[in-house]
Design a protein around this motif. Structure first.
Motif, PDB file in Angstrom:
ATOM      1  N   UNK A 159       5.466   8.852  -4.422  1.00  0.00           N
ATOM      2  CA  UNK A 159       5.377   9.530  -5.597  1.00  0.00           C
ATOM      3  C   UNK A 159       6.710   9.010  -6.540  1.00  0.00           C
ATOM      4  N   UNK A 160       7.893   9.028  -5.747  1.00  0.00           N
ATOM      5  CA  UNK A 160       9.332   8.561  -6.420  1.00  0.00           C
ATOM      6  C   UNK A 160       8.944   6.967  -6.970  1.00  0.00           C
ATOM      7  N   UNK A 173       7.504  12.001  -1.790  1.00  0.00           N
ATOM      8  CA  UNK A 173       6.855  11.116  -0.498  1.00  0.00           C
ATOM      9  C   UNK A 173       5.590  10.312  -0.828  1.00  0.00           C
ATOM     10  N   UNK A 174       4.889   9.878   0.519  1.00  0.00           N
ATOM     11  CA  UNK A 174       3.901   9.218   0.292  1.00  0.00           C
ATOM     12  C   UNK A 174       2.428  10.175   0.283  1.00  0.00           C
ATOM     13  N   UNK A 201       0.944  -1.227   0.016  1.00  0.00           N
ATOM     14  CA  UNK A 201       0.088  -0.071   0.029  1.00  0.00           C
ATOM     15  C   UNK A 201       0.943   1.268  -0.038  1.00  0.00           C
ATOM     16  N   UNK A 202       1.903   1.263   0.888  1.00  0.00           N
ATOM     17  CA  UNK A 202       2.650   2.643   1.012  1.00  0.00           C
ATOM     18  C   UNK A 202       3.560   2.680  -0.428  1.00  0.00           C
ATOM     19  N   UNK A 203       4.006   1.780  -0.922  1.00  0.00           N
ATOM     20  CA  UNK A 203       4.831   1.817  -2.146  1.00  0.00           C
ATOM     21  C   UNK A 203       4.062   2.268  -3.331  1.00  0.00           C
ATOM     22  N   UNK A 218       7.439  -3.461 -11.942  1.00  0.00           N
ATOM     23  CA  UNK A 218       8.433  -2.817 -11.419  1.00  0.00           C
ATOM     24  C   UNK A 218       7.992  -2.585  -9.773  1.00  0.00           C
ATOM     25  N   UNK A 219       6.864  -2.130  -9.250  1.00  0.00           N
ATOM     26  CA  UNK A 219       6.568  -2.038  -7.916  1.00  0.00           C
ATOM     27  C   UNK A 219       6.809  -3.440  -7.138  1.00  0.00           C
TER      28      UNK A 219
END
Length: 149
Positions: free
Chosen positions: A24-25, A45-46, A18-20, A143-144
């Motif tokens: 934004x990066x 950041x998130x 969820x966080x990743x 990628x994620x």
């Protein structure tokens, strides 16, 4: 309006995935092939409920900007981003995260979109974007997911 879903298995707990997905990066890195970058709103950041970010990217030889807002946020189960301005008549991307029972996560993207310009937009959606957009989401998700390997 076009609708599609993409399901991706990720070898990490739901809260981390969820966080990743809101980082934004991480998002811009996942879209490196289209030279995507954050150019407005929260650019690092998130993201959280109510935040906006404007992404600029190159697709089909043209530079596009899309400003999205996080309109729903239920950590670590789901969030929704919707276009506030950009190339689409409508863009709504719901992200769902479900534990897989083995320590990982099933990530499900549900996307609804429509291009502007009435009948011309519907033709573009049907002939081009209905295949291109799921490909972009699968590329992003691969990628994620790889960031947890």
């Amino acid at each position: 309006m076009q609708h599609f879903e993409v399901v991706t298995a990720v070898a990490a707990p739901s809260d981390e995935v969820f966080a990743v997905c809101l980082d934004v990066e991480s998002h811009t890195c996942s879209m490196a092939d289209s030279s995507e970058r954050a150019v407005g709103g929260k650019t690092r950041g998130e993201l959280a409920l109510g935040d906006t970010v404007t992404f600029q990217a190159r697709h089909f030889g043209l530079t596009w900007r899309l400003k999205a807002r996080i309109t729903s946020y239920d950590r670590p189960r789901s969030f929704v981003d919707e276009q506030e301005s950009g190339p689409f008549k409508r863009w709504c991307h719901a992200h769902h995260f479900e534990p897989d029972g083995a320590g990982g996560t099933l990530m499900r993207d549900v996307v609804d979109f429509a291009s502007p310009l009435g009948p011309v937009g519907r033709i573009v959606d049907t002939l081009l974007l209905r295949l291109y957009m799921p490909h972009l989401i699968r590329t992003r998700n691969a990628y994620l997911a790889s960031t947890f390997d």
